[in-house]
Design a protein around this motif. Structure first.
Motif, short mmCIF file in Angstrom:
data_model
loop_
_atom_site.label_atom_id
_atom_site.label_comp_id
_atom_site.label_asym_id
_atom_site.label_seq_id
_atom_site.Cartn_x
_atom_site.Cartn_y
_atom_site.Cartn_z
N SER A 125 10.84 49.22 9.99
CA SER A 125 11.83 50.46 10.60
C SER A 125 13.26 49.65 10.87
CB SER A 125 11.28 51.00 11.71
OG SER A 125 11.62 50.19 12.71
N PHE A 126 14.11 50.70 10.90
CA PHE A 126 15.61 50.34 11.10
C PHE A 126 15.71 49.40 12.26
CE2 PHE A 126 20.16 51.92 12.08
CZ PHE A 126 20.77 50.85 11.29
N ALA A 127 15.09 49.81 13.52
CA ALA A 127 15.08 48.93 14.62
C ALA A 127 14.39 47.54 14.56
CB ALA A 127 14.54 49.78 15.73
N ALA A 128 13.22 47.84 13.75
CA ALA A 128 12.43 46.30 13.69
C ALA A 128 13.08 45.32 12.80
CB ALA A 128 11.11 46.77 13.27
N VAL A 129 13.55 45.73 11.58
CA VAL A 129 14.21 45.04 10.86
C VAL A 129 15.65 44.30 11.33
CG1 VAL A 129 13.56 45.98 8.49
CG2 VAL A 129 15.92 46.72 9.46
N SER A 130 16.06 45.18 12.36
CA SER A 130 17.54 44.50 13.09
C SER A 130 17.04 43.37 14.18
CB SER A 130 18.18 45.61 13.79
OG SER A 130 17.34 46.03 14.95
N ILE A 131 15.76 43.03 14.32
CA ILE A 131 15.18 42.02 15.26
C ILE A 131 14.44 41.03 14.44
CG2 ILE A 131 15.33 43.46 17.43
CD1 ILE A 131 12.30 43.50 17.14
N THR A 132 14.62 41.20 13.15
CA THR A 132 13.51 40.28 12.36
C THR A 132 14.55 39.21 11.99
OG1 THR A 132 12.21 41.96 11.41
CG2 THR A 132 12.53 40.14 10.03
N GLY A 133 14.05 38.01 12.34
CA GLY A 133 14.74 36.75 12.07
C GLY A 133 14.38 36.00 10.77
N ASN A 134 13.94 36.58 9.92
CA ASN A 134 13.53 36.07 8.69
C ASN A 134 14.18 37.18 7.69
OD1 ASN A 134 12.35 35.84 5.95
ND2 ASN A 134 10.42 35.14 6.81
N HIS A 135 15.46 36.37 7.02
CA HIS A 135 16.33 37.49 6.17
C HIS A 135 15.80 38.04 5.14
CE1 HIS A 135 20.12 35.18 8.17
NE2 HIS A 135 19.44 36.06 8.96
N ALA A 136 14.92 37.25 4.42
CA ALA A 136 14.11 37.89 3.29
C ALA A 136 13.43 39.33 3.80
CB ALA A 136 13.14 36.78 2.89
N TRP A 137 13.25 39.62 4.67
CA TRP A 137 12.69 40.77 5.28
C TRP A 137 13.43 41.59 6.08
CZ3 TRP A 137 7.96 42.17 3.22
CH2 TRP A 137 7.25 41.28 2.24
N SER A 138 14.74 41.54 6.04
CA SER A 138 15.86 42.23 6.80
C SER A 138 16.79 42.83 5.89
CB SER A 138 16.32 41.40 8.07
OG SER A 138 16.99 42.18 8.94
N PRO A 139 16.55 43.85 5.26
CA PRO A 139 17.49 44.41 4.14
C PRO A 139 18.82 44.77 4.74
CG PRO A 139 15.84 46.13 4.69
CD PRO A 139 15.37 44.85 5.40
N THR A 140 19.22 45.02 5.69
CA THR A 140 20.35 45.46 6.23
C THR A 140 20.91 44.62 7.44
OG1 THR A 140 21.56 47.37 7.17
CG2 THR A 140 19.33 47.40 7.84
N LEU A 166 23.21 46.17 9.35
CA LEU A 166 23.31 47.34 10.27
C LEU A 166 22.21 47.43 11.23
CD1 LEU A 166 24.86 50.20 7.78
CD2 LEU A 166 26.08 48.35 8.96
N SER A 167 22.83 47.89 12.60
CA SER A 167 21.65 47.66 13.48
C SER A 167 22.02 48.51 14.79
CB SER A 167 21.53 46.27 14.28
OG SER A 167 20.55 46.15 15.15
N PRO A 168 20.79 49.19 15.29
CA PRO A 168 21.24 49.76 16.57
C PRO A 168 21.07 49.04 17.79
CG PRO A 168 18.80 50.17 16.05
CD PRO A 168 19.59 49.37 14.85
N LEU A 169 20.77 47.61 17.54
CA LEU A 169 20.46 46.65 18.46
C LEU A 169 21.37 45.57 18.51
CD1 LEU A 169 16.55 46.80 18.62
CD2 LEU A 169 18.09 47.92 20.10
N GLN A 170 21.85 44.79 19.58
CA GLN A 170 22.60 43.54 19.45
C GLN A 170 21.44 42.54 19.61
OE1 GLN A 170 25.14 42.68 22.64
NE2 GLN A 170 26.15 41.11 21.51
N THR A 171 21.13 41.91 18.63
CA THR A 171 20.20 40.79 18.71
C THR A 171 20.58 39.46 18.53
OG1 THR A 171 18.98 42.47 17.18
CG2 THR A 171 17.98 39.95 17.53
N LEU A 172 20.03 38.57 19.62
CA LEU A 172 20.45 37.44 19.75
C LEU A 172 18.96 36.38 19.35
CD1 LEU A 172 22.54 37.37 22.94
CD2 LEU A 172 23.22 37.23 20.64
N TYR A 173 19.21 35.22 18.57
CA TYR A 173 18.21 34.82 18.07
C TYR A 173 17.95 33.50 18.95
CZ TYR A 173 17.81 38.13 14.47
OH TYR A 173 17.41 39.27 13.78
#
Length: 427
Positions: A139-154, A156-163
């Motif tokens: 989902s849009f929110a789930a990919v925005s917190i995914t730290g594996n770039h191969a599975w995060s296609p955008t 853009l994010s509704p969240l500010q994510t820090l890894y």
């Protein structure tokens, strides 16, 4: 190319991947085996991505589904639903979370999306901490917190994510440290990160990273993180979509390897509980679950048919001690695969817990990921009658092995032999 494959390509997105040069159509299954459209039998060591948890065509589950479908298939959460309440009661008790509330979804993605909604609403913050190399859904929110770039296609994010560092033990700047030093360094990294940000809503973490290649930190890392998070009032979300229900053998939930300070604030689950039926869910203490100040329902979450399947599947799992079987048979399989890996020039590491095992491949004589070898082993294993998965960071160079938890010792030996031949072919 088969006619079905051509039809698939004509109507499916280009980014929806298929395994194998000649993609398989699986037509039926039984126990730990599946059959393709040509009648060939395969030993299934991937379970539809860790989802066929007990067995294919488990009679107890198929009977429960058929009986419930004969009564009523759908009602929505606007009506009382006995199977949903009964499964929620069992999951709440098993979760270890005090005063737990359970909300059912249709997938792990939706479960994690719901957990993020709860955490950000409860904390009044859209900042989320996540682990590097992580995966939490599409989902849009789930990919925005995914730290594996191969599975995060955008981006853009509704969240500010820090890894945060710590999900991968054997690579990265802390790989050479002892376990205790590794945990200390990761905690220091977290402390430093929090010192330069505003208050975050939550840390979401997989106890063992699934798509990331079955990597995990030393036991106790998330307990050490919890001490820091608690000081800041930050929630801990444990993503148990792949690690739940006893798959790791040692524990019923992955978080229990880090449980010195109690259960997480929010726990998400999916995959194995339905044994193939679409069940996901969120467990949280009442204070967190009830923080939303708007109406919400689920049309398909908690469906009577999927709940009946979940109840039958969970009962079978507990009554037959499949967690214990995962520990015993998984332990034997890991040791067998380590012995095989020691003879292969491209195996860097065999890791895992219970029946959640990763075999990381590298180019011989180097530490460089080798996705071509992983693809070749996947094909060779298929030819030998074994289905496995792959993943791992950005390069898909890790073989993922996750059979149904009812796997027998004989089947584990059979699968290991096929994999040994496939690795030999890759070498």
């Amino acid at each position: 190319m088969t006619g079905l494959h051509e039809r698939h390509l004509a109507v499916s997105p280009d980014w929806m991947a298929l395994y194998y040069r000649r993609p398989l159509e699986l037509t039926h299954g039984e126990g730990r085996h599946v059959w393709d459209a040509e009648g060939k039998r395969y030993l299934d060591f991937f379970g539809g991505i860790l989802t066929t948890m007990t067995a294919h065509a488990l009679p107890e589950v198929t009977k429960a589904v058929a009986e419930q479908a004969g009564r009523i298939i759908h009602s929505s959460t606007l009506y009382l639903n006995r199977p949903m309440v009964e499964l929620a009661e069992r999951v709440a008790t098993l979760s270890g979370i005090p005063d737990a509330r359970v909300f059912f979804t249709t997938s792990g993605t939706e479960a994690n999306d719901t957990a993020l909604l709860l955490a950000t609403a409860y904390r009044r913050s859209n900042q989320v901490l996540a682990m590097r190399n992580s995966y939490h859904g599409r989902s849009f929110a789930a990919v925005s917190i995914t730290g594996n770039h191969a599975w995060s296609p955008t981006s853009l994010s509704p969240l500010q994510t820090l890894y945060v560092h710590g999900g991968v033990r054997s690579r990265g700047p802390y790989a050479e440290l002892s376990d205790a030093q590794f945990i200390k360094a990761c905690v220091a990294d977290l402390e430093d990160l929090l010192g330069h940000t505003r208050e975050a809503a939550a840390l979401i973490a997989e106890p063992i990273q699934g798509v990331g290649g079955f990597t995990s930190p030393p036991d106790g890392l998330f307990a050490a993180f919890r001490e820091v998070l608690d000081r800041h009032g930050i929630l801990w979300i444990s993503d148990e979509v792949q690690t739940g229900w006893g798959r790791t053998g040692d524990h019923f939930w992955g978080w229990q390897a880090h449980g010195e300070h109690g259960p997480p604030d929010i726990l998400t689950f999916a995959k194995g509980i339905g044994n193939g039926m679409s069940i996901g869910g969120v467990v949280a203490r009442a204070e967190v679950m009830n923080c939303l100040d708007a109406n919400s329902i689920s049309t398909f979450g908690g469906s009577p048919v999927t709940m009946a399947a979940g109840l039958a599947n969970l009962s079978y799992l507990l009554e037959h001690d499949l967690q214990g079987n995962a520990r015993r048979v998984g332990g034997l399989l890991i040791e067998r695969l380590r012995a095989i890996g020691a003879r292969s020039s491209c195996v860097r590491e065999v890791r895992g817990r219970g029946l959640m095992i990763g075999v990381e491949l590298v180019k011989p004589g180097t530490d460089e990921a080798h996705p071509e070898a992983a693809a070749a082993v996947l094909e060779a294993a298929r030819e030998g009658g074994l289905l496995i998965g792959k993943g791992g960071g950005h390069s898909t160079s890790v073989l993922r092995i996750a059979p149904p938890l009812s796997l027998t010792v004989a089947e584990a030996e059979e699968g290991a032999e096929i994999l040994a031949e496939a690795l030999h072919a890759a070498d």
